[in-house]
Design an enzyme around this catalytic site. Sequence first.
Site, PDB file in Angstrom:
ATOM      1  N   GLU A 322       5.153 -96.147-126.430  1.00  0.00           N
ATOM      2  CA  GLU A 322       4.027 -96.564-127.276  1.00  0.00           C
ATOM      3  C   GLU A 322       4.149 -96.047-128.706  1.00  0.00           C
ATOM      4  O   GLU A 322       3.204 -95.500-129.271  1.00  0.00           O
ATOM      5  CB  GLU A 322       2.702 -96.105-126.662  1.00  0.00           C
ATOM      6  N   ARG A 355       7.402 -87.137-119.747  1.00  0.00           N
ATOM      7  CA  ARG A 355       6.634 -88.211-119.114  1.00  0.00           C
ATOM      8  C   ARG A 355       7.475 -89.469-118.917  1.00  0.00           C
ATOM      9  O   ARG A 355       8.310 -89.807-119.757  1.00  0.00           O
ATOM     10  CB  ARG A 355       5.386 -88.544-119.940  1.00  0.00           C
ATOM     11  N   ARG A 366       6.691-105.359-116.919  1.00  0.00           N
ATOM     12  CA  ARG A 366       6.435-103.965-117.266  1.00  0.00           C
ATOM     13  C   ARG A 366       6.534-103.038-116.048  1.00  0.00           C
ATOM     14  O   ARG A 366       6.881-101.862-116.178  1.00  0.00           O
ATOM     15  CB  ARG A 366       5.037-103.893-117.894  1.00  0.00           C
ATOM     16  N   ASP A 395      -0.559 -98.498-115.379  1.00  0.00           N
ATOM     17  CA  ASP A 395      -1.295 -97.540-116.203  1.00  0.00           C
ATOM     18  C   ASP A 395      -2.692 -97.257-115.667  1.00  0.00           C
ATOM     19  O   ASP A 395      -3.673 -97.775-116.201  1.00  0.00           O
ATOM     20  CB  ASP A 395      -1.409 -98.098-117.631  1.00  0.00           C
ATOM     21  N   GLU A 423     -10.841 -93.921-118.236  1.00  0.00           N
ATOM     22  CA  GLU A 423     -10.422 -94.899-119.245  1.00  0.00           C
ATOM     23  C   GLU A 423     -10.632 -96.326-118.755  1.00  0.00           C
ATOM     24  O   GLU A 423     -11.054 -97.193-119.505  1.00  0.00           O
ATOM     25  CB  GLU A 423      -8.932 -94.677-119.591  1.00  0.00           C
ATOM     26  N   TRP A 573       0.382-106.675-123.560  1.00  0.00           N
ATOM     27  CA  TRP A 573      -0.948-106.170-123.888  1.00  0.00           C
ATOM     28  C   TRP A 573      -2.032-107.202-123.548  1.00  0.00           C
ATOM     29  O   TRP A 573      -3.205-106.936-123.689  1.00  0.00           O
ATOM     30  CB  TRP A 573      -1.045-105.816-125.384  1.00  0.00           C
TER      31      TRP A 573
END
Length: 735
Positions: A322, A355, A366, A395, A423, A573
């Site tokens: 990112e 990570r 992805r 995610d 989140e 996205w």
Amino acid sequence: MIKRKFIYLFALSLFTVINCKAALVQTYQSDKPNEDGYEAWLRYQLVEDAEMLQQYRSMINSVIVAGDSPTIQAISDELSEALPQLLSKQLLFDNSFTDSGNLIIGTSGTSARINALGMSDELSQIGDEGYIIKSATIEGVENIIIAANTDLGLLYGTFAFLRELQTNADISSLSIQSSPKVQYRMLNHWDNLSRLVERGYAGLSLWEWGSLPEYNNPRYTDYARLNASIGINATAVNNVNADPKILTEQFLEKLVTLADAFRPYGIKLFVSINYQSPMRVGGLDTADPLDPDVRQWWKDKADQIYEMIPDFGGFLVKADSEGQPGPFAYDRDHAVGANVLAEAVEPHGGVVIWRAFVYSPEQEDRFREAYDEFVPLDGKFNDNVILQVKNGPIDFQPREPFSPLFGALPNTNTMLELQITQEYFGFDKHLAYQGTLFEEAIDSDTYAKGKGSTVGDVVSGNVFDYEYTGMAGVVNLGNTQNWTGHPFVQSSWYAFGRLAWDYTLTADEIADEWMRMTFTNNERFLDPIGEVMMQSREAGVNYRMPLGLTHLYAQGHHYGPAPWTANLPRPDWTAVYYHKADENGIGFDRTESGSNAVEQYHDEVEAMFRNVNTTPEDYLLWFHHVPWTHEMKSGKTLWEELIHKYYEGVEQVRWMQKKWESVKPFIDEQRFEQVKALLKIQEKDAVRWRNSCVLYFQSLSGLPIPDGLDKPVRDLEYYKSLERTVYVPAPRYND
Ligand code: GCW
């Protein structure tokens, strides 16, 4: 005359106001004093069960704590705060041995009485952090002893003993032996140095950089107490999207104060680093990990840190992910990138947590990326590197299958990353106990060495022989009075710590403990709210993305729905990338006719997910693109099932509201009213999620909303417009 009338009216309205207030007080049946949630689960209220209270009072008369260290002081402080309140009685805290029952705490080195019990066999089984709590007759007197090999073990034992009292357990013949199953039980804060918290919804960062290092806010100690009470022993205090300034001397001095506050509670401090630090704060012109100056810079930096913080934990790194810098800029892979840092902290006993959260726009799927990048590097990382892998391949979505990296890295220490901050679960506005999600992830069977190689077994080093083991939880704790915003987010923090200590505990038993400690031991609260907690995550899945749908969020903030999102700079996205719905069907094909990501799993798991009939329906659309007419186990078509799930999610929230209403008499008004109000928001949001998704998918399928379900009154355009107009309850998105 006018004046008199005015006085009369005034008196009348005053009378009405007073009466209304009286009526309110009368209808409010709880007599519990208000609480703001600051104490979280370390509430030391008078024991509610009369029989147990009697038992505790007779058994605990004097507290004898052997040893002399800041941790021993922390134990004494905790007990002298807790016991008089729990038992509502005066106790002796002068280490005197009474003939009516004592609580004796020590190691065999510090306590002659414990040494005399001859517990070396038992103690040899529990390691450095474990503890033993048991009843023992000493000098003809029945005592309770807490024994361990270290003061930290005693601290964990003390909190465990207090938990027994707080949950009103029978302590007449105790025999508890416990030690942690993983080594690093860690929180990850995504706190920026500006004190805004990425994905944090509970105020500003806890760390007051402006008044550090001089001011040691007592809140730092309370933070450490809460964490130690659930066995957490490490914390990375700044965002993985790291500001290089964290490594400047100015900030290192501030970190010293935090490390000092955490140390008595056994919590090691980590920092997240920016890979370009040698350039950004070190004055070098490269951050190439193979450049000798860069290597030396990291060594010098590590030496400097350990000089200031001798028990510093190490570095947490998000690299080449990112937009964060990393070794790729110099054509080096993750292992080369991590090892230079590992070499620097190695002489000091530190570790590097690297990570595995990576994905690139070039990948067709992805899902595949982390596995494809890291499996070829297995065995190339130094021994003191740990790879930190999110529970799922994408995610922290409401439901993900486990990441295929678990079980695929026999020669790379692998730890699990879970998300406590909500989140993707309605921030601090929705009640969504994550214990069940954590449990589902931990219990997933990787089949790495045949049946029974769960993710929990892998990350605790039981499947492969890992040098270091761990679990990390991303938290949103902030300076809001109750730490987490929604009082129930505390339950996920609690569950994370308990599971990191012992991943074989169940979400159910943890919820029960947490409720007893945080609210009350009254069954009339525990039964309904236990059910609410256990169903809350599933409700959140149902009204957002049931049957294996994923990432239907509005871009950026991840609060509201936007399943229609398309045409962003990166396809991964957008929401359409994930659901792939059209007039014929829906779902992401990850079998051989699609991205074939299922091949990343071990055979048994692969076979299960490859076949549409053996894929559990909760994961169906993660792996298969199926026609709307596909027949589900219930006999309904996929279309009907999907819509029913969305409606069920909303009904579950309404059910949660009713359950909450029923417990009003058993807890304090302040927390009752707060949760009630938040549930109202949750209900409104759930309806919006449902209607947005149902109407959008209907615009593609052209199929009717099944009979018996109320059709949304507003149309799709209306719900699309909300994406632009509705306030998003998070910093950054409302500037
Ligand atoms: O889930 C995504 C979040 C980012 C976060 C990133 C990560 C810290 O949306 O805000 O960045 O994950 O885990 O690195």
